[in-house]
Design an enzyme around this catalytic site. Structure first.
Site, short mmCIF file in Angstrom:
data_model
loop_
_atom_site.label_atom_id
_atom_site.label_comp_id
_atom_site.label_asym_id
_atom_site.label_seq_id
_atom_site.Cartn_x
_atom_site.Cartn_y
_atom_site.Cartn_z
N GLY A 25 -16.57 -6.49 1.90
CA GLY A 25 -16.75 -8.03 2.27
C GLY A 25 -17.01 -8.56 3.64
O GLY A 25 -17.15 -9.58 3.89
N CYS A 69 -14.43 -1.27 4.87
CA CYS A 69 -13.50 -0.57 3.97
C CYS A 69 -14.15 0.09 2.65
O CYS A 69 -13.87 1.06 2.13
CB CYS A 69 -12.40 -1.46 3.59
SG CYS A 69 -11.51 -2.36 4.98
N GLY A 70 -15.32 -0.55 2.15
CA GLY A 70 -15.99 -0.15 1.09
C GLY A 70 -17.13 0.88 1.22
O GLY A 70 -17.88 1.19 0.68
N ARG A 88 -3.63 3.38 17.22
CA ARG A 88 -4.54 2.70 16.16
C ARG A 88 -4.43 3.50 14.77
O ARG A 88 -3.62 4.68 14.97
CB ARG A 88 -6.01 2.67 16.64
CG ARG A 88 -7.12 2.00 16.13
CD ARG A 88 -6.89 0.48 16.39
NE ARG A 88 -8.08 -0.36 16.03
CZ ARG A 88 -8.07 -1.03 14.86
NH1 ARG A 88 -7.30 -0.81 14.07
NH2 ARG A 88 -8.86 -1.97 14.74
N LYS A 89 -5.05 3.10 13.78
CA LYS A 89 -5.03 3.89 12.44
C LYS A 89 -5.71 5.16 12.77
O LYS A 89 -6.47 5.49 13.65
CB LYS A 89 -5.97 2.95 11.64
CG LYS A 89 -7.35 3.23 11.48
CD LYS A 89 -8.21 2.41 10.83
CE LYS A 89 -7.95 2.54 9.22
NZ LYS A 89 -9.05 2.05 8.36
N ARG A 144 0.85 -1.27 0.03
CA ARG A 144 0.01 -0.23 -0.11
C ARG A 144 0.87 1.28 -0.08
O ARG A 144 1.77 1.42 0.77
CB ARG A 144 -0.91 -0.08 1.10
CG ARG A 144 -1.77 1.20 1.28
CD ARG A 144 -2.66 1.15 2.44
NE ARG A 144 -3.73 0.11 2.27
CZ ARG A 144 -4.38 -0.40 3.56
NH1 ARG A 144 -4.22 0.31 4.70
NH2 ARG A 144 -5.23 -1.22 3.44
FE1 SRM Z 1 -9.65 -1.18 5.37
C1 SRM Z 1 -8.68 -3.43 7.38
C2 SRM Z 1 -8.48 -2.66 2.87
C3 SRM Z 1 -10.30 1.83 3.51
C4 SRM Z 1 -11.95 0.28 7.87
N1 SRM Z 1 -8.47 -2.89 5.06
C5 SRM Z 1 -8.19 -3.67 6.26
C6 SRM Z 1 -7.23 -4.66 5.62
C7 SRM Z 1 -5.78 -4.15 5.85
C8 SRM Z 1 -7.50 -5.85 6.40
C9 SRM Z 1 -6.45 -6.89 5.98
O1 SRM Z 1 -5.30 -6.99 6.65
O2 SRM Z 1 -6.67 -7.80 5.15
C10 SRM Z 1 -7.57 -4.60 4.50
C11 SRM Z 1 -6.53 -5.05 3.47
C12 SRM Z 1 -7.13 -5.84 2.20
C13 SRM Z 1 -6.26 -5.71 0.88
O3 SRM Z 1 -5.64 -6.64 0.51
O4 SRM Z 1 -6.60 -4.82 0.18
C14 SRM Z 1 -8.36 -3.27 3.97
N2 SRM Z 1 -9.32 -0.55 3.34
C15 SRM Z 1 -8.83 -1.48 2.60
C16 SRM Z 1 -8.87 -0.87 1.16
C17 SRM Z 1 -7.80 -1.44 0.34
C18 SRM Z 1 -10.08 -1.16 0.45
C19 SRM Z 1 -10.43 -1.01 -1.00
O5 SRM Z 1 -10.52 -1.85 -1.54
O6 SRM Z 1 -10.14 0.50 -1.25
C20 SRM Z 1 -8.85 0.63 1.61
C21 SRM Z 1 -7.42 1.10 1.59
C22 SRM Z 1 -7.39 2.56 2.20
C23 SRM Z 1 -5.97 3.11 1.98
O7 SRM Z 1 -5.51 3.43 0.96
O8 SRM Z 1 -5.30 3.36 3.11
C24 SRM Z 1 -9.47 0.64 2.99
N3 SRM Z 1 -10.73 0.73 5.66
C25 SRM Z 1 -10.91 1.64 4.75
C26 SRM Z 1 -11.87 2.52 4.88
C27 SRM Z 1 -12.44 3.87 4.25
C28 SRM Z 1 -11.71 5.19 4.49
O9 SRM Z 1 -10.65 5.25 5.15
O10 SRM Z 1 -12.51 6.01 4.03
C29 SRM Z 1 -12.29 1.98 6.38
C30 SRM Z 1 -13.53 2.73 7.26
C31 SRM Z 1 -13.01 4.06 7.81
C32 SRM Z 1 -12.23 4.17 8.87
O11 SRM Z 1 -11.20 3.60 8.90
O12 SRM Z 1 -12.67 4.42 9.77
C33 SRM Z 1 -11.67 0.78 6.67
N4 SRM Z 1 -10.02 -1.55 7.36
C34 SRM Z 1 -11.09 -1.00 8.11
C35 SRM Z 1 -10.99 -1.47 9.39
C36 SRM Z 1 -11.87 -1.09 10.48
C37 SRM Z 1 -11.10 -0.12 11.43
C38 SRM Z 1 -11.41 -0.27 12.94
O13 SRM Z 1 -11.24 0.86 13.50
O14 SRM Z 1 -11.76 -1.38 13.54
C39 SRM Z 1 -10.09 -2.48 9.38
C40 SRM Z 1 -9.73 -3.75 10.29
C41 SRM Z 1 -8.76 -2.94 11.37
O15 SRM Z 1 -8.29 -1.97 11.15
O16 SRM Z 1 -8.40 -3.81 12.32
C42 SRM Z 1 -9.62 -2.74 7.96
FE1 SF4 Z 2 -11.17 -6.85 3.80
FE2 SF4 Z 2 -11.96 -4.54 4.27
FE3 SF4 Z 2 -13.15 -5.86 2.82
FE4 SF4 Z 2 -13.34 -6.38 5.19
S1 SF4 Z 2 -14.11 -4.76 4.26
S2 SF4 Z 2 -13.47 -7.75 3.28
S3 SF4 Z 2 -11.10 -6.02 5.71
S4 SF4 Z 2 -11.03 -5.06 2.38
#
Ligand code: SRM
Ligand code: SF4
Length: 593
Positions: free
Chosen positions: A507, A512-513, A241-242, A122
């Protein structure tokens, strides 16, 4: 700032090296406050003793961060890669905590469940602006991993992810990105994530603030070591955290300030007329809780010093005071609630005052109220610059093949001086296209019939967003991107709508979507279906459907599912969606027109 390829290794001589030992009930964690291999302080070096104490009794990730700091993880990437290349070890022999967790600090996410031995990398792309050279480089990096695994994704944070990467290839990719002024450092796990800004920055006649300067400055704050001027800032290397920051440039709020930890919403000062930002805080989505940002009753001037200082103050408080035990409660909103917004505002102002940088924080200013309609990003639109247009191009679900990356790079070279803008809807915009070249651009084969890349797609297929889903993400309950693209195409054939309908797929409940902001959100979840063969109800892949989320000035999160337990089978899901489109969004059957 241009970096040399290996600049991250420059040691800083003036930092004293020491060891800190924290006693735990049953174990002792010892960590260095200066990493011996980088010569830089570690993330933990910046934490006050009280936070270290809490972290030492915190969740397993906190303990792992204390034991082996994330800020030097790139050194391990180089070392592992060298050994694997020399045949001295295999990826399976990497330390498990590095392989699956710690390397996330350099944006390397092992896809252990789906593609063992291969990583997603990333990037950080502040304000989502890339160029043709970078786009070609992404294609070159992933090509060797084959058509299915070697792909490039545009993310919902206006960012880029490279797929299929093997550890032995990572140093070349990191070096190549650094040579192109990009990085993967501090893009995942407990880091400040990609800075989201307006995709129309600098080219928009309704722009209130050009967000590029602020996204770049904030990116420097979190990703550039102020002492050594090298990549990665250890000051923010051990966050609880993030952390998400979004800067909006206009009333459209293309950057989704309402779902970021810090959201900056442009607004002039009522008395002075000076442009600034109202601050909203705490927006986030997760399995446990989905929360819309709340107004912080703060307004700061739209200048670099104010924006960076405010963000730094909030980050410092968050880093040192936020939860370290329950990761579900470690997002900013929980800390703001613990304080109370009024008290949190007072703490932020006190912190800002202590920096003595001349930054004034005013009470929130009244937002503009004249009627305003959110603009479209896809298609051809006039810019504020005479004779220039922006051209928004659909990239279905943000997924790009190697060939498509190169096609986009060629289009950018031919029409937009090599510049490509990314959007949080996972699409691209070519800016500054000469009006008299628009026809030629629209006639390019890369945008022609049969291509996935489209300038004027249908109102349904043009507005699909999708997270990664089961193809690569181990947390996914369902496949998303492929379903999202094919179902949108089928819906487009079945019904006609009179406005863009935003269908988001995610998913799992991490969202994330961002299904809660969608017109129609589809989230992976459990479902049951009668099985003819056994005569019993069986568990099948399914989804929850959310309806009615809104974005822009009038944002609203749809928190409760409209429907649950819907099996993820086209013959069941498509009729459900058609019904929702008709009853909630005024769609009519194609044949009826
Ligand atoms: Fe996300 C975790 C993908 C935007 C909330 N997210 C993950 C992981 C890293 C989980 C994992 O280890 O597999 C996913 C990686 C999958 C992969 O192979 O791509 C993943 N998140 C994504 C992406 C790639 C989705 C997409 O297809 O676009 C986005 C990457 C953003 C970037 O460029 O940095 C992505 N994730 C988001 C968003 C949307 C946003 O930021 O506007 C959210 C909701 C907003 C937020 O964070 O408040 C989001 N992702 C999460 C969470 C729940 C966070 C929490 O506080 O619990 C997780 C789980 C975690 O962090 O433990 C997570
Ligand atoms: Fe993976 Fe985020 Fe999609 Fe859940 S919402 S399946 S953590 S990319």
């Amino acid at each position: 700032i241009v970096f040399s390829a290996n600049d991250a290794f420059i040691p800083s001589s003036h930092i004293r090296r020491s060891l800190i030992t924290t006693e735990l009930q049953a174990e002792t964690v010892t960590f260095e406050t200066v990493d011996s291999r980088t010569g830089k302080p570690t993330g933990t070096s910046f934490l006050p003793a009280e936070a270290i104490e809490r972290a030492s009794k915190g969740n397993p990730i906190e303990k792992a961060k204390l034991a082996k700091d994330g800020t030097s993880a790139f050194v391990d990437v180089y070392e592992y890669a060298a050994k694997i290349r020399e045949g001295k070890m295999t990826w399976e022999e990497m330390e498990a905590a590095d392989l699956n967790t710690r390397l996330k600090f350099v944006g390397m996410l092992h896809r252990d469940k789906r593609t063992p031995g291969q990583f997603m990398m990333r990037l950080k792309v502040p304000n989502g602006i890339v160029n043709s050279d970078q786009m070609r480089f992404y294609a070159d990096c992933v090509e060797k991993y084959g058509e299915e695994r070697g792909v490039v994704d545009i993310t919902t944070r206006q960012n880029i992810q490279l797929r299929g990467v093997k550890i032995e290839d990572a140093p070349d990719i990191i070096d190549g990105l650094h040579a192109r002024n990009q990085t993967t450092f501090q893009s995942a796990l407990d880091s400040v994530r990609n800075m989201v800004g307006s995709p129309l920055a600098g080219i928009d006649d309704k722009e209130m603030v050009d967000t590029r300067e602020f996204c770049n400055a904030l990116n420097d704050l979190v990703s550039l070591d102020p002492v050594t001027q090298t990549r990665g800032n250890p000051m923010w290397g051990n966050l609880p955290r993030k952390f998400n920051i979004a800067v909006s440039g206009s009333r459209d709020d293309f950057s989704h300030t309402h779902i970021n930890d810090i959201g900056l919403q442009p607004c002039p000062h009522a008395t002075t007329g000076k442009m600034g930002f109202n601050v909203v805080l705490g927006g986030y989505m997760s399995i446990k809780r989905v929360a819309e940002s709340i107004p912080a009753d703060m307004w700061i001037q739209a200048d670099r010093n104010s924006v960076v200082t405010l963000s730094e103050a909030i980050l410092r408080i968050f880093r040192d005071e936020s939860e370290r035990k329950d990761r579900q409660k470690a997002r900013l909103m929980w800390l703001v609630e613990k304080y109370g917004m009024k008290e949190f505002k007072a703490a932020v102002i006190k912190e800002i005052t202590s920096y003595d940088r001349g930054v004034a924080v005013h009470d929130a200013q009244p937002a503009p109220t004249e009627p305003f309609e959110r603009r479209e990003l896809l298609g051809v639109h006039k810019q504020k610059q005479e004779g220039k247009s922006r051209v928004g191009i659909l990239v279905p679900t943000g997924r790009l093949s190697v060939k498509e990356c190169r096609e986009i790079a060629d289009l950018a070279d031919a029409y937009s001086e090599g510049e490509i803008r990314l959007t949080v809807e996972q699409n691209i915009i070519l800016p500054n296209v000469d009006d008299d070249k628009i026809d030629a651009l629209l006639n390019e084969d890369a945008l022609g019939k049969g291509s996935r890349l489209q300038v004027n797609p249908g109102l349904i297929e043009g507005n699909v967003v999708s997270c990664t889903g089961a193809q690569f993400c181990g947390l996914a309950l369902i496949e998303t991107k492929a379903n999202a693209e094919s179902i949108a195409r089928k819906l487009e054939e079945l019904v006609t709508v009179d406005r863009p309908i935003r269908i988001h797929w995610t998913g799992c409940p991490n969202s994330c979507g961002q299904v809660q902001v969608a017109d129609i959100g589809i989230m992976g979840g459990p479902a049951r279906k009668f099985d003819e063969a056994t005569g019993k109800m069986m568990a099948v892949p399914g989804c929850k459907i959310f309806v009615g989320g809104r974005i822009g000035e009038d944002a609203h999160l749809s928190l409760e599912p409209f429907k649950e337990g819907v099996p993820l089978e086209e013959e069941i899901l498509i009729p459900e969606l058609v019904e929702i489109l008709k009853t909630q969004f005024g769609a009519v059957d194609k044949q009826a027109r």
